[in-house]
Structures are given as structure tokens and as C-alpha cells.
Design a protein around this motif. Structure first.
Motif, PDB file in Angstrom:
ATOM      1  N   MET A   1     122.587  82.747  95.180  1.00  0.00           N
ATOM      2  CA  MET A   1     121.970  81.759  94.226  1.00  0.00           C
ATOM      3  C   MET A   1     121.819  80.589  94.876  1.00  0.00           C
ATOM      4  O   MET A   1     122.508  80.143  95.703  1.00  0.00           O
ATOM      5  N   SER A   2     120.837  79.800  94.377  1.00  0.00           N
ATOM      6  CA  SER A   2     120.239  78.506  95.179  1.00  0.00           C
ATOM      7  C   SER A   2     120.107  77.370  94.504  1.00  0.00           C
ATOM      8  O   SER A   2     119.939  77.593  93.108  1.00  0.00           O
ATOM      9  N   ASN A   3     120.520  76.148  94.849  1.00  0.00           N
ATOM     10  CA  ASN A   3     120.192  74.992  94.157  1.00  0.00           C
ATOM     11  C   ASN A   3     118.697  74.455  94.374  1.00  0.00           C
ATOM     12  O   ASN A   3     118.370  73.812  93.640  1.00  0.00           O
ATOM     13  N   GLY A   4     118.143  74.957  95.477  1.00  0.00           N
ATOM     14  CA  GLY A   4     116.838  74.878  95.755  1.00  0.00           C
ATOM     15  C   GLY A   4     116.362  73.407  95.823  1.00  0.00           C
ATOM     16  O   GLY A   4     117.282  72.366  95.916  1.00  0.00           O
ATOM     17  N   ASN A   5     115.315  72.852  95.646  1.00  0.00           N
ATOM     18  CA  ASN A   5     114.641  71.739  95.700  1.00  0.00           C
ATOM     19  C   ASN A   5     114.379  70.849  94.006  1.00  0.00           C
ATOM     20  O   ASN A   5     114.114  69.814  94.120  1.00  0.00           O
ATOM     21  N   LYS A   6     114.673  72.110  93.283  1.00  0.00           N
ATOM     22  CA  LYS A   6     114.347  71.551  91.807  1.00  0.00           C
ATOM     23  C   LYS A   6     115.477  71.600  91.110  1.00  0.00           C
ATOM     24  O   LYS A   6     116.675  71.704  91.636  1.00  0.00           O
ATOM     25  N   TYR A   7     115.555  70.815  89.879  1.00  0.00           N
ATOM     26  CA  TYR A   7     116.798  70.439  89.000  1.00  0.00           C
ATOM     27  C   TYR A   7     117.266  72.019  88.556  1.00  0.00           C
ATOM     28  O   TYR A   7     116.395  73.013  88.369  1.00  0.00           O
ATOM     29  N   PRO A   8     118.541  72.102  88.174  1.00  0.00           N
ATOM     30  CA  PRO A   8     118.940  73.538  88.224  1.00  0.00           C
ATOM     31  C   PRO A   8     118.624  73.984  86.715  1.00  0.00           C
ATOM     32  O   PRO A   8     118.624  75.220  86.409  1.00  0.00           O
ATOM     33  N   SER A   9     118.114  73.062  85.716  1.00  0.00           N
ATOM     34  CA  SER A   9     117.543  73.609  84.611  1.00  0.00           C
ATOM     35  C   SER A   9     116.714  72.687  83.824  1.00  0.00           C
ATOM     36  O   SER A   9     116.638  71.313  84.347  1.00  0.00           O
ATOM     37  N   ASN A  10     116.151  73.007  82.874  1.00  0.00           N
ATOM     38  CA  ASN A  10     115.160  72.133  81.900  1.00  0.00           C
ATOM     39  C   ASN A  10     115.724  70.979  81.356  1.00  0.00           C
ATOM     40  O   ASN A  10     115.327  69.784  81.327  1.00  0.00           O
ATOM     41  N   GLU A  11     117.088  71.358  80.962  1.00  0.00           N
ATOM     42  CA  GLU A  11     117.973  70.472  80.052  1.00  0.00           C
ATOM     43  C   GLU A  11     118.259  69.194  81.230  1.00  0.00           C
ATOM     44  O   GLU A  11     118.064  68.125  80.735  1.00  0.00           O
ATOM     45  N   TYR A  12     118.447  69.999  82.316  1.00  0.00           N
ATOM     46  CA  TYR A  12     119.220  68.778  83.453  1.00  0.00           C
ATOM     47  C   TYR A  12     118.159  68.045  83.863  1.00  0.00           C
ATOM     48  O   TYR A  12     118.161  66.561  83.761  1.00  0.00           O
ATOM     49  N   LEU A 239     126.421  73.145  89.115  1.00  0.00           N
ATOM     50  CA  LEU A 239     127.623  72.817  89.920  1.00  0.00           C
ATOM     51  C   LEU A 239     127.427  72.873  91.321  1.00  0.00           C
ATOM     52  O   LEU A 239     127.530  71.974  92.223  1.00  0.00           O
ATOM     53  N   ALA A 240     126.382  73.870  91.972  1.00  0.00           N
ATOM     54  CA  ALA A 240     125.866  73.895  93.345  1.00  0.00           C
ATOM     55  C   ALA A 240     125.147  72.723  93.440  1.00  0.00           C
ATOM     56  O   ALA A 240     124.977  71.811  94.526  1.00  0.00           O
ATOM     57  N   TYR A 241     124.162  72.394  92.446  1.00  0.00           N
ATOM     58  CA  TYR A 241     123.202  71.433  92.664  1.00  0.00           C
ATOM     59  C   TYR A 241     123.784  69.943  92.744  1.00  0.00           C
ATOM     60  O   TYR A 241     123.371  69.299  93.772  1.00  0.00           O
ATOM     61  N   GLU A 242     124.809  69.742  92.060  1.00  0.00           N
ATOM     62  CA  GLU A 242     125.539  68.343  92.036  1.00  0.00           C
ATOM     63  C   GLU A 242     126.166  68.242  93.533  1.00  0.00           C
ATOM     64  O   GLU A 242     126.492  67.066  93.616  1.00  0.00           O
ATOM     65  N   ASN A 243     126.637  69.247  94.099  1.00  0.00           N
ATOM     66  CA  ASN A 243     127.256  69.246  95.290  1.00  0.00           C
ATOM     67  C   ASN A 243     126.340  69.322  96.875  1.00  0.00           C
ATOM     68  O   ASN A 243     126.915  69.605  97.741  1.00  0.00           O
TER      69      ASN A 243
END
Length: 315
Positions: A1-12, A239-243
Motif C-alpha cells: 500500500m502506498s501513500n503516493g504523492n496524493k492525499y490519502p482520501s477525499n475527506e483528508y 497513518l502512512a501518509y502522515e509519516n
């Protein structure tokens, strides 16, 4: 699973946009503000106050077809308690904002039952309701603001702090609540639904992990935590994106209880749908070092390791 370069969700992404509107104002009193499970305010004497809020709306978050008003009130309170648990805090007090459809019959009795549900949670976790507001509207809507407290000098569990190589743990079984909702939406509380009491209970009477949150906060090998409420796949991405890390999740059918497997076979729906993409679990996701020993933490029994964080981020 990736955090990528985008936000993790539309809500985020939406929340980030709203944060840009209101700005980055800080008076130095808040250790944590927008972007975590709750805000944390520094108070006199080095005490810390935790603030969180949540809304439950009829036909969006609950339906009267298969839940009692008492269950609805209890569950609305639990959603806030779970955010408190994710920070490692104890509940202190709550404020209630209740909107009711005034044209319905038996409104006074229904409101009383909702408050009995609130009271069930308050008695169990030892905190009062100290105020609120009542108003009429088109449908039932429950808004709760919960205050929690942290002892003097205590650290706060946050979403940030995960390290490369940390293992991801969950306090229970993801997907039970979503599977329970599947049952209730199809059959209500009767007929075939009676075969799956564990799944129904997981949806209508969830247990916030208050005591576990406190123990995890006190454990230095635990680096970060968050409430599992939006589904494992979404919350893991957050959680991955935040870190700024990637995450590898395990697919292990042995972790799935018999009732969920039975329902999966009965409906011919893959159990992975509920396990990875469910929601409203009110369990805790937490990241801990590879040498974390769960047997040394009170209340961690039943928690399982379901993945690992890595610097390697794939598309």
C-alpha cells in the motif's frame, strides 16, 4: 500500500483545504490541533485537555429500522470515546447537541431513550454530561463534544511518530462492524440475522479501547496511534501518509472469526471487503517498534500485528 504523492482520501483533502481557509493560528496553548483524532490543549500545572467532536445523522450513520434509540445514543457517544482513547486520554465530560424531527410522535420518549444510551456510556467510563442544546430539524442528528484529560506531564499518542520498520497492530478484528451492518441492512434483527450475534453486537454495541489507549501511551515502544473508524485501508493510508512512509498489510484469513467467514460464504461476498474497507470499528491502530512485546502491556490481549511500515513507497 502506498501513500503516493496524493492525499490519502477525499475527506483528508477537503479538511486540508478547510484548514487553509481558517489559517495556522497558534497561541502556543495547543500541542495538537486539526489533523489528528482530537485536539490537545495545554493547561495550568502541565495538565492536558483533549477535545473531540463527532456527528451522527439519521439514515447516514444509523437507521431506526434496526437500531433502538438507546443503542443509537450509546453508539454516538462511543465514536467520541474512541477518539479520546486514540490519544491515550481518559474521558472527562461531554456536551450534547441533539436535533429531533418534531412532527414525529413519541418524541419526548425517544429523546429519553437516546439519553439512556448516553448514560450507559457515561456510567461505564465514569464521566458526566455537563450541558448541550436541543433543536428541531428534518431528521435525528446527534452532535457530541467530548473532553478528555491527560495526567500532568503525560505524553500524547499522535498519528505522527511512526518509524521505518515499525509494525502495525490493531486492537481487535477489522470488519466486524461492517459485516454487522451488512446483516442489519438485509434482515434487520430477525430471521437469518440471528445466526450472527457477534457481528450485530460489533455494530450496535462497540467497545471503545479507553484502558488500552492509556496503556499504549505509557509504553515507549509504541510510537503512534489512531482510531480505526473509516476502514482499515483508508486509515492505514492516512497513518502512512502522515509519516511519509509506505505500508505493507497482511492478508491472513486465520485472523477472521468464524461468523464473518460464514457470512461471507452465505452471501458470496469476499470477507476482505469488510475486513479492509469496512468502518466504524472503534478499535485502535498503533505503530510499535519491531521489538515491541505485547505481553508486557495490560489490556493488549487480542491485538494482532497486521503489517509493517517501510520507506519503500510503491504506486
Amino acid at each position: 500500500m502506498s501513500n503516493g504523492n496524493k492525499y490519502p482520501s477525499n475527506e483528508y483533502e477537503l479538511l486540508r483545504g478547510l484548514q487553509e481557509i481558517i489559517g495556522e493560528f497558534s497561541n502556543g496553548k495547543y500541542e495538537v490541533s486539526i489533523g489528528d483524532d482530537a485536539a490537545v490543549r495545554r493547561c495550568a500545572g502541565n495538565e492536558k485537555l483533549v477535545l473531540t467532536t463527532d456527528i451522527s445523522v439519521e439514515n447516514v450513520d444509523f437507521k431506526l429500522d434496526y437500531m433502538s434509540f438507546r443503542e443509537i445514543g450509546y453508539r454516538a457517544m462511543v465514536s467520541n470515546l474512541s477518539d479520546c482513547a486514540a490519544m491515550g486520554a481518559l474521558p472527562d465530560s461531554a456536551l450534547i447537541q441533539l436535533t429531533f424531527p418534531s412532527e414525529k410522535t413519541g418524541i419526548r420518549e425517544s429523546i429519553s431513550e437516546i439519553y439512556h444510551g448516553f448514560a450507559d456510556a457515561c456510567r461505564k467510563w465514569h464521566f458526566p454530561i455537563v450541558g448541550g442544546d436541543l433543536s428541531s430539524g428534518p431528521v435525528w442528528s446527534i452532535g457530541i463534544t467530548l473532553l478528555g484529560s491527560l495526567e500532568n506531564g503525560a505524553r500524547v499518542l499522535k498519528r505522527s511518530g511512526v518509524c521505518h520498520g515499525d509494525h502495525l497492530w490493531v486492537s481487535g478484528v477489522p470488519g466486524l462492524s461492517a459485516a454487522g451492518l451488512e446483516i442489519l441492512s438485509r434482515w434487520g434483527r430477525d430471521g437469518d440475522a440471528l445466526q450472527f450475534p457477534q457481528l450485530i453486537r460489533a455494530h450496535v454495541s462497540p467497545e471503545p479501547r479507553i484502558d488500552l489507549g492509556v496503556q499504549l501511551r505509557k509504553t515507549t515502544a509504541v510510537h503512534a496511534a489512531m482510531d480505526l473508524s473509516d476502514g482499515l485501508s483508508k486509515d492505514c493510508r492516512t497513518l502512512a501518509y502522515e509519516n511519509n512512509l509506505g505500508i505493507i498489510l497482511k492478508r491472513d484469513a486465520s485472523l477472521v472469526p468464524v461468523e464473518m467467514i460464514k457470512l461471507s460464504d452465505f452471501l458470496r461476498i469476499p470477507w476482505e471487503k469488510w475486513y479492509f474497507h469496512g468502518g466504524e470499528e472503534y478499535e485502535l491502530l498503533f505503530a510499535a517498534s519491531a521489538d515491541f512485546k505485547p505481553e508486557t502491556v495490560d489490556g493488549v490481549s487480542g491485538s494482532v500485528c497486521i503489517g509493517m511500515f517501510t520507506k519503500e513507497v510503491s504506486d
